[in-house]
Each structure stands twice: as structure tokens, then as C-alpha cells.
Design an enzyme around this catalytic site. Sequence first.
Site, PDB file in Angstrom:
ATOM      1  N   HIS A  41      -4.311  17.287   2.552  1.00  0.00           N
ATOM      2  CA  HIS A  41      -4.961  16.946   1.387  1.00  0.00           C
ATOM      3  C   HIS A  41      -6.314  18.000   1.243  1.00  0.00           C
ATOM      4  O   HIS A  41      -6.566  18.892   2.110  1.00  0.00           O
ATOM      5  CB  HIS A  41      -5.865  15.516   1.475  1.00  0.00           C
ATOM      6  CG  HIS A  41      -6.976  15.533   2.316  1.00  0.00           C
ATOM      7  ND1 HIS A  41      -8.403  16.008   2.262  1.00  0.00           N
ATOM      8  CD2 HIS A  41      -7.142  15.321   4.011  1.00  0.00           C
ATOM      9  CE1 HIS A  41      -8.990  15.913   3.333  1.00  0.00           C
ATOM     10  NE2 HIS A  41      -8.280  15.420   4.294  1.00  0.00           N
TER      11      HIS A  41
ATOM     12  N   ASP B 171      -8.911  17.408  -0.958  1.00  0.00           N
ATOM     13  CA  ASP B 171     -10.303  17.089  -1.406  1.00  0.00           C
ATOM     14  C   ASP B 171     -11.284  17.148  -0.440  1.00  0.00           C
ATOM     15  O   ASP B 171     -10.879  17.155   0.766  1.00  0.00           O
ATOM     16  CB  ASP B 171     -10.060  15.712  -2.339  1.00  0.00           C
ATOM     17  CG  ASP B 171      -9.733  14.688  -1.232  1.00  0.00           C
ATOM     18  OD1 ASP B 171      -8.696  15.114  -0.460  1.00  0.00           O
ATOM     19  OD2 ASP B 171     -10.216  13.612  -1.288  1.00  0.00           O
TER      20      ASP B 171
ATOM     21  N   ASP C  68     -11.473  20.233   7.416  1.00  0.00           N
ATOM     22  CA  ASP C  68     -11.065  18.782   6.948  1.00  0.00           C
ATOM     23  C   ASP C  68     -10.685  18.922   5.534  1.00  0.00           C
ATOM     24  O   ASP C  68     -11.423  18.787   4.539  1.00  0.00           O
ATOM     25  CB  ASP C  68     -11.898  17.523   7.116  1.00  0.00           C
ATOM     26  CG  ASP C  68     -11.397  16.571   6.782  1.00  0.00           C
ATOM     27  OD1 ASP C  68     -10.176  16.277   6.302  1.00  0.00           O
ATOM     28  OD2 ASP C  68     -12.169  15.549   6.553  1.00  0.00           O
TER      29      ASP C  68
ATOM     30  N   GLU D 255      -7.833  11.723  -0.567  1.00  0.00           N
ATOM     31  CA  GLU D 255      -7.659  11.063   0.801  1.00  0.00           C
ATOM     32  C   GLU D 255      -9.069  10.613   1.106  1.00  0.00           C
ATOM     33  O   GLU D 255      -9.186   9.676   1.888  1.00  0.00           O
ATOM     34  CB  GLU D 255      -7.124  12.300   1.542  1.00  0.00           C
ATOM     35  CG  GLU D 255      -6.709  11.738   3.070  1.00  0.00           C
ATOM     36  CD  GLU D 255      -7.995  11.734   3.998  1.00  0.00           C
ATOM     37  OE1 GLU D 255      -8.046  10.983   4.987  1.00  0.00           O
ATOM     38  OE2 GLU D 255      -9.234  12.266   3.720  1.00  0.00           O
ATOM     39  N   GLU D 256     -10.199  11.479   0.837  1.00  0.00           N
ATOM     40  CA  GLU D 256     -11.511  11.044   1.178  1.00  0.00           C
ATOM     41  C   GLU D 256     -11.989   9.974   0.556  1.00  0.00           C
ATOM     42  O   GLU D 256     -13.312   9.356   1.150  1.00  0.00           O
ATOM     43  CB  GLU D 256     -12.546  12.316   1.067  1.00  0.00           C
ATOM     44  CG  GLU D 256     -12.170  13.334   1.553  1.00  0.00           C
ATOM     45  CD  GLU D 256     -12.322  13.465   3.214  1.00  0.00           C
ATOM     46  OE1 GLU D 256     -12.499  12.349   3.655  1.00  0.00           O
ATOM     47  OE2 GLU D 256     -12.122  14.433   3.915  1.00  0.00           O
TER      48      GLU D 256
ATOM     49  N   ASP E 227      -4.443  16.250   9.727  1.00  0.00           N
ATOM     50  CA  ASP E 227      -5.622  15.933   9.288  1.00  0.00           C
ATOM     51  C   ASP E 227      -6.272  14.731  10.027  1.00  0.00           C
ATOM     52  O   ASP E 227      -5.425  13.795  10.193  1.00  0.00           O
ATOM     53  CB  ASP E 227      -5.622  15.548   7.871  1.00  0.00           C
ATOM     54  CG  ASP E 227      -6.821  14.805   7.288  1.00  0.00           C
ATOM     55  OD1 ASP E 227      -7.934  15.406   7.481  1.00  0.00           O
ATOM     56  OD2 ASP E 227      -6.890  13.841   6.626  1.00  0.00           O
TER      57      ASP E 227
ATOM     58  N   HIS F 225     -43.484  -2.515  -8.634  1.00  0.00           N
ATOM     59  CA  HIS F 225     -44.430  -1.769  -7.885  1.00  0.00           C
ATOM     60  C   HIS F 225     -45.003  -2.558  -6.865  1.00  0.00           C
ATOM     61  O   HIS F 225     -45.189  -3.637  -6.975  1.00  0.00           O
ATOM     62  CB  HIS F 225     -45.692  -1.374  -8.909  1.00  0.00           C
ATOM     63  CG  HIS F 225     -46.569  -0.476  -8.256  1.00  0.00           C
ATOM     64  ND1 HIS F 225     -47.518  -0.715  -7.196  1.00  0.00           N
ATOM     65  CD2 HIS F 225     -47.076   0.609  -8.781  1.00  0.00           C
ATOM     66  CE1 HIS F 225     -48.151   0.229  -6.863  1.00  0.00           C
ATOM     67  NE2 HIS F 225     -48.163   1.034  -7.824  1.00  0.00           N
TER      68      HIS F 225
END
Length: 464
Positions: free
Chosen positions: A97, A99, A130, A164-165, A193, A214
Site C-alpha cells: 500500500h 497511503d 510503511d 490500508e491505513e 507490510d 465556559h
Amino acid sequence: MFHSGAVKNCLKISKDVSALRDWVEVESDSSNILKRPDLHRMMEMVAQKLRLMGGTVELVDIGEQELPDGQTLALPKVVTAKFGTDTNKHTVCVYGHVDVQPAKLEDGWATDPYNLTDINGNLYGRGASDNKAPVLAWIHAVEAYQTLNMELPVNVKFVIEGMEETGSNGLDAMILAQRDTFFSDVDYIIISDCGWLRNCYFYAEVEGPKQDLHSGVYGGTVIEPMTDLIGILDTLISPSGKILVPGIREAVAPLTDEEWKLYQDIQFDMDNYKNKIGVSQLMYSNKVDLLAHMWRYPTVSIHGIEGAFSDPGTKTVIPAKVTAKFSIRQVPNMDPAMVKKQVTDYLQSVFAKRKSPNKLKVTMVIGAKPWLADPQHPLYEAGKAAVKRVFDVDPDLIREGGTIPIAKTFEDVTGKSIIMMPIGGFDDGLHSQNEKISRYNYIEGTKLFIAYLYEVSQIKKTTV
């Protein structure tokens, strides 16, 4: 006979890191929808490189991704390629991969994460280890044979994806659709991988007031979502690492005597490991326990809280809605569907005991099945021979807590044998700051892949 020329030729290819530099420069972060154009460009770059090598290349449309707000976004196409069609040879399919995980300089990087930087023989950049360098190493392995006008000892196919990630969206369906076409003649699948945990990834969202408040004005008058969220997260795991969700530990396959011996025989320096990651104490004090809990037992990891104030400075805010992100590593014999139910039921019961007016929503966004190989298969004998040929050592056979979600799908759908053969180091910083791959691993890893193609060619057809 094995020709060492291909191995020697890989030096010329791998020493030129321009391709890796070009790939690392692309911010192909699959988790950031704003980076989707970069991801599409990354897939085109991969396809073009394989085309220039003479491969039969396709960019496979795998459809769209549905976003949490209901919108859809085109998924990056999957690149497939094939080199060689000799029916007398084995056919291997290399998966990878391109990505990457998110990365910003302000996260603590010493260098620009998208500018490959060579420091003392290490190549730093997001995706370097990776998984962009391993993908390129496989491509360079094929190139080495081509440059010497040598026939590939096996037919080689590539499947390169870009999601993939974030769970390999769309890839399962693509593999199933091409089971009887692209994968029909594949004998073995090779994965290099080790970047993504085989895990169940959860969101736990607690919602309270209709808007942020707040703390100086409203503090002490409302039951704060952050307090609820921290409270339930604390019930997931004990300080000693014991998972507290009922049913998780009971589902784990028992440790066998053979596996215990495997861990005992592995060369592993605990002090060096401790120093490398920068801690003074590990969860376990002996090697077997540590390796077993690293590789073959489930664990809970809490990754972050969305909606909480995390920027520098001070902000006196009570967040109206906060979302925790955590994962549970999957191991044999765990079932992601059952884990989803166990976690959801458990957190809802814990939350109910708080008697909070806030709302809890638990979602499992990734459910990756565990996968375990047969190390006695000839595919692994070929791997041992290749490691011995290139490094002159016998390899350790390990289990790994960080593999990829799609391995089990490959096995279930195609019925093919799979081997995991990474070339990165354990200290490469996958998913972390200052990710790197060493030049040594990049070059020697390419040699390993070249040798492995030859060793696979020597497997007798009768053993397939």
C-alpha cells in the site's frame, strides 16, 4: 541455477532513492479527506512506474466511501500489474500500500515528514518504511532481472492499494470480484507490510450540553462529557495491562509448548528494546512474556480524544461532545463481531452505573480479523533459504501484532498461501514521529526479494 547478477544489480537501482523521494513527497494520507487528490495522484504514479517497466497495468475502480455526514467520496483506485504469463512457472502476487498515516512537523518531527531526508544512513519521511520503500523494493527486484535481460524465475503480480491505513475500504469486494480472474493463477501471496494493527478500532462518543461551555461560568453545574468519557476509558484495562472487558481474554487461543519454545529461542535484547523506545520499565520482565504479549495476546490501546482542547495555551472550556478512539488487537481465536458486542455491552453497562444524563454512543469503525500462517509451508522454507543466501543467518519466525487487515481476506477468498516478509526495522517509527528506513535495509531488502523470487521458483509444483 541462481544468478547473483540480479542481486548485485539491485545496488545500482536501490542506491538511487529518487523514486522513494518522489513517493514520500506525496501526502497520501488516507484518513484526511482533504488529501484525497494527493492519494489519487499517488496511485497514478505507481501505475505509471509499473507501465514504464512493461507490466500489464490496470487501475481498478473500487467505488465510493461513505463519510460520517452521509456524503460520498471516490476511493483511490487499486493498482494491479502483472509481469510474465508462463504457465510452467509459479505465480506470486505481491501486496502493498502507498497511503500513509497523518504527519505534521509540529507533531515532533525533526525533519519535514514529506521531504525524504538522509541522516547517518537512515531515510526519514512519512511512509518511508510503511509501506512505500518495501513496495519500491519489490518493483526494483523485478527491474533488476529486466535490466540484466534475465527471465523472471516466477510470474509476478502486484496489488497496490491506497486505503490500508484506514481499513482497506473496498479492497475485500475487489478481491472477491477478481477471485476467478486476476487471482485465479496466483500460487502465493507475499506481504511486506507491518504497518497496521490487526484490530478492532472503536469510537466512544459522549454527548452532553448542546454547545461548549465556559468552565468558570458553568463548572459545577453540569455533568461533563469529558469526565464521563475518562471514567469509562479507565475501565477498559488495568494498570498491569489486564483487559477488563469480559470475554476478551477467554477467547484467546492457548499458548502451546511449541510456541513457548519459539519465543524462548528468539534472540531478543530486552534492555536494547527498552532503550530504543525510551522507557525505564516494560510491562513484563522476562523475554517470553514480553514477546507473547507483543505478538499473540490482545491488548487495549487508547489513541486519542476528539473534541478535547489539545492546542498549545489555555482554554477554559467544557466540551459538549468528546469522542475517544481506541483499539483492541485481534488474535486467534477472536471474532471481531463478538468483540464489538462485548465492548459495546460492557461500556454501556459501565456508563449506566454512572447515572449520567449524557449520551454514550459506541461504534466499531474497523474490524480486522486475525491471521496466522503455517511456518512449515514450503513458502516459508523458501523464505529461510533467501534470508540465508543474502544475510548468511537463519531467520527467526515470529508472530507480529502489527500486520494488515486484508491478510485474512486474501486467505479466505483466494485460498492461497501467504507469507509476511518485511524489510523494515522494529525501530523505524511506523505511525510515529521520525519514521525512517535505513539504506541498508532498503538495499539488502531488495536483494532479499530478488533471491526470494528464485527460491519460490524452486518449490515443486506438487507442494502447491
